[in-house]
Design a protein around this motif. Structure first.
Motif, short mmCIF file in Angstrom:
data_model
loop_
_atom_site.label_atom_id
_atom_site.label_comp_id
_atom_site.label_asym_id
_atom_site.label_seq_id
_atom_site.Cartn_x
_atom_site.Cartn_y
_atom_site.Cartn_z
N LYS A 123 4.03 27.00 75.07
CA LYS A 123 4.35 28.25 75.76
C LYS A 123 5.77 28.20 76.31
O LYS A 123 6.52 29.19 76.20
CB LYS A 123 3.35 28.49 76.89
N THR A 124 6.15 27.08 76.89
CA THR A 124 7.50 26.94 77.42
C THR A 124 8.54 27.02 76.31
O THR A 124 9.57 27.69 76.44
CB THR A 124 7.65 25.60 78.16
N ALA A 126 8.23 28.46 73.44
CA ALA A 126 8.27 29.84 72.94
C ALA A 126 9.09 30.73 73.87
O ALA A 126 9.84 31.61 73.42
CB ALA A 126 6.85 30.39 72.79
N GLU A 127 8.95 30.53 75.17
CA GLU A 127 9.71 31.33 76.12
C GLU A 127 11.21 31.04 76.02
O GLU A 127 12.03 31.96 76.06
CB GLU A 127 9.21 31.06 77.54
N LEU A 128 11.56 29.78 75.88
CA LEU A 128 12.98 29.43 75.71
C LEU A 128 13.54 30.05 74.43
O LEU A 128 14.68 30.53 74.41
CB LEU A 128 13.14 27.92 75.69
N THR A 129 12.74 30.04 73.38
CA THR A 129 13.15 30.64 72.12
C THR A 129 13.38 32.14 72.28
O THR A 129 14.35 32.70 71.76
CB THR A 129 12.09 30.39 71.03
N ARG A 130 12.49 32.79 73.03
CA ARG A 130 12.61 34.22 73.27
C ARG A 130 13.87 34.54 74.08
O ARG A 130 14.61 35.47 73.75
CB ARG A 130 11.38 34.73 74.03
N LEU A 131 14.12 33.76 75.13
CA LEU A 131 15.29 34.00 75.97
C LEU A 131 16.58 33.82 75.18
O LEU A 131 17.54 34.59 75.33
CB LEU A 131 15.26 33.06 77.18
N HIS A 134 17.27 36.81 72.92
CA HIS A 134 17.85 37.93 73.68
C HIS A 134 19.33 37.68 73.97
O HIS A 134 20.14 38.62 73.95
CB HIS A 134 17.09 38.12 74.99
N TRP A 150 20.64 36.57 80.39
CA TRP A 150 19.76 35.81 79.50
C TRP A 150 20.13 34.33 79.48
O TRP A 150 19.26 33.46 79.41
CB TRP A 150 19.79 36.38 78.08
N ARG A 153 18.80 32.74 82.65
CA ARG A 153 17.35 32.60 82.60
C ARG A 153 16.94 31.44 81.70
O ARG A 153 15.97 30.73 81.99
CB ARG A 153 16.70 33.91 82.15
N GLU A 157 14.88 28.31 83.21
CA GLU A 157 13.57 28.05 82.61
C GLU A 157 13.49 26.60 82.14
O GLU A 157 12.46 25.94 82.32
CB GLU A 157 13.36 28.99 81.42
#
Length: 245
Positions: A123-124, A126-131, A134, A150, A153, A157
């Protein structure tokens, strides 16, 4: 964090009877602190900007007292400088101060990345990948204000993924001082080339591989990557005919 009220010299009736402060007031001061903190970290305020209690209170739609408390707290943390009267100023860093901040960021964020490699969940990652996605989208669109947000963040993160609240608070403190300075980089459009492999991708790959040393090296390279451009712009502002503010 409890913030001491500076708006009253005597306890209120409720405080005299119960010995407690109004929670609504405490939360409002904390919200003002959080909003100003985010603005500083993400380059919402330029170096040298003068912040007045009245203007900020009007912008946030709240009374001056919680804004004053938030500003005093940020000044105590070194993120702002208090001037005569009721004004606060975003510090202007010179090259030496920037270099000191950069080295401290490399040490602290490098350690956080090293720890994150052993703790990061899917999950972490995936969130770093998303940020990061962006961030790249904002750069491609020349939306440099959003790119600052971004990028910040992503770094926080990653620091949080290191699992240490103490370390995260140190990293946040450094970002409070560094955030405004990043305007110097982005306003001149001296951003890293998108043709090169971004260090964030190397960080994410290192987390996948549980490689702490690689994660540390990658985030330190990312922090150092903007140094030449920032130092060049700082030096230009200090020379005759520069744009020092």
């Amino acid at each position: 964090m409890e913030l001491k009220s500076m708006g009253a010299d005597r306890p209120s009736n409720d405080e005299r009877s119960e010995g407690l402060r109004s929670l609504a007031h405490v939360n409002l001061a904390q919200e003002a602190y959080g909003e100003l903190k985010r603005g500083l970290m993400t380059g919402g305020f330029r170096p040298g900007a003068k912040l007045t209690i009245r203007d900020l209170a009007s912008a946030m739609g709240i009374s001056p007292t919680p804004v004053r408390e938030a500003l005093v707290q940020l000044a105590a943390e070194g993120a702002l400088e208090q001037t005569a009267g009721r004004s606060f100023v975003v510090p202007q860093l010179d090259a030496e101060s920037y270099e000191d901040l950069r080295r401290l960021r490399e040490l602290t964020e490098g350690e956080a990345a090293f720890r994150a490699a052993g703790l990061a969940t899917n999950k972490t990652i995936a969130e770093l990948t998303r940020l990061h996605a962006h961030l790249i989208e904002a750069k491609n669109s020349a939306d440099y204000r959003s790119a600052l947000v971004w990028n910040q963040r992503f770094h926080l993160e990653l620091a949080a993924a290191g699992g240490s609240r103490r370390l995260l608070r140190i990293v946040e403190g450094l970002w409070l001082q560094m955030g405004p300075l990043l305007n110097v980089l982005y306003e001149h459009r001296d951003v890293p080339s998108l043709g090169e492999r971004h260090s964030h991708l190397t960080v994410i790959e290192a987390l996948h591989n549980r490689d702490g040393a690689a994660a540390r090296e990658a985030i330190q390279a990312d922090i150092a990557g903007s140094a030449t451009a920032i130092l060049g712009n700082l030096e230009a502002q200090d020379t005759p005919g520069g744009t020092k503010r």
